[in-house]
Design an enzyme around this catalytic site. Structure first.
Site, short mmCIF file in Angstrom:
data_model
loop_
_atom_site.label_atom_id
_atom_site.label_comp_id
_atom_site.label_asym_id
_atom_site.label_seq_id
_atom_site.Cartn_x
_atom_site.Cartn_y
_atom_site.Cartn_z
N GLU A 136 0.37 -0.96 -0.38
CA GLU A 136 -0.20 0.06 -0.01
C GLU A 136 0.67 1.38 0.34
O GLU A 136 0.73 2.18 -0.82
CB GLU A 136 -1.12 0.17 0.99
CG GLU A 136 -2.23 -1.54 0.97
CD GLU A 136 -3.38 -0.90 -0.07
OE1 GLU A 136 -3.21 0.78 -0.53
OE2 GLU A 136 -4.15 -1.59 -0.69
N THR A 137 2.00 1.53 0.68
CA THR A 137 2.68 2.56 0.81
C THR A 137 4.02 2.67 1.59
O THR A 137 5.00 3.58 1.52
CB THR A 137 2.10 3.73 2.51
OG1 THR A 137 2.63 2.17 3.07
CG2 THR A 137 0.92 3.37 1.82
#
Length: 336
Positions: free
Chosen positions: A131-132
């Site tokens: 995700e990040t």
């Protein structure tokens, strides 16, 4: 300002209207002043959720309509990459190395999350990694700008984003944080795990027990929140995610799942020429899919935990990337 929790907060912003108005940033934007849609939304929030209308008027005076967000969400979808091109985006030496380091740094927290929720540490780390990049890229758009732009200026999905804007204002009031100060993706996804506001309110947890939920800069809360999400979507502790399959015969393609919902069971797939590499119950519903790998076509059976991962992001390749990154993180840990 920064408080002890390390994120942007105004002192009781939703309780002290006078304090909010006094400390608000200078009003530079007027994109949503005198907007009938915003007036209607403010009336709803005032009537149904007890917000102060004057306070919301002051808040929306600071909100900016972002054409770049409308351009991004309206852009025609790119042709879906085949697995052989998609996988190298997320399965890299750097993502594995940094994931192993993240796991080591937060080992005790991850072990507690696994014990309390039954979700393996490697799956939690892999989600945050995909995700990040373990918090390295959580988004630079003000969430208020992103959600307002999409709620009021993007008719195709306006109801969805209006709901998310409502959920966002509710969570900022509950957590006593400044709605203008929080940042995320252009679609309003937030923090290390990229939760939408509705997911935050449904699944995020205060995992370090400080009385607040902070998924932006607090890895403990992010870890616990991912684990909470997976548990509530019926993750099965100790069970695998996928099983490799071999195929034979003219009816193989009839077994391929359309979408993500598992509509055929193992026995039905076997009758269509699918053979699992693992012993699976005949009545187990599975997602059957084919990926274009670097060495040719790959056939897989997605098990119940695979379906849970697709609830986080509705993509077969996303779920495969998370699972394979998780497996490589376990391997990297064992080699250190």
């Amino acid at each position: 300002m920064q408080n002890a929790r390390g994120w942007m907060v105004r002192k009781a912003p939703w309780l002290l209207l006078a304090g909010f108005c006094a400390t608000a940033q200078p009003v530079l934007a007027a994109d949503y002043q005198q907007s009938p849609q915003v007036d209607e939304f403010i009336a709803e929030m005032t009537r149904d959720y007890g917000f102060a209308g004057e306070q919301l008027v002051d808040l929306f005076a600071q909100v900016e309509r972002k054409q770049a967000i409308l351009d991004a969400i309206s852009r025609p979808a790119e042709k879906v990459k085949p697995w052989k091109d998609y996988r190298p985006i997320f399965i890299t030496d750097k993502r594995i190395t940094q994931g192993a380091a993240f796991w080591k740094q937060h080992e005790a927290t991850l072990a507690r999350a696994e014990a309390e929720y039954g979700v393996p540490a490697q799956i939690i780390v892999a989600i945050i990694g995909v995700e990040t990049f373990y918090g390295g890229n959580t988004g630079s758009w003000r969430v208020m700008d992103a959600l307002s732009t999409l709620a009021f200026d993007y008719p195709p999905r306006a109801p969805f984003f209006r709901k998310e804007l409502r959920e966002f204002l509710l969570l900022t009031r509950e957590e006593q944080v400044d709605p203008i100060g929080l940042k995320g993706s252009y679609a309003g996804a937030m923090g290390l795990p990229q939760f939408m506001p509705s997911s935050f309110r449904a699944y995020a947890v205060d995992f370090d027990g400080d009385g607040h939920i902070n998924i932006w800069t607090n890895p403990a809360d992010a870890i616990g929140s991912v684990a909470s999400y997976f548990k509530q979507h019926r993750w099965q502790p100790g069970q695998p995610v996928v099983s490799a399959a071999t195929v034979n015969g003219a009816d193989v393609d009839k077994g391929l799942t359309v979408g993500l919902e598992p509509v055929k069971n193992v026995a039905e797939l076997r009758s269509l020429g699918w053979t699992s590499a693992d012993p699976l119950a005949n009545d187990l519903p599975v997602t059957a899919f084919r990926l274009q790998g670097a060495a040719g076509d790959e056939y897989w059976l997605g098990l119940p935990n695979f379906y849970v991962i697709t609830r986080y992001n509705r993509s077969v390749m996303y779920a495969m990337a998370v699972n394979q990154l998780a497996e490589l993180l376990v391997e990297a840990r064992g080699n250190n």
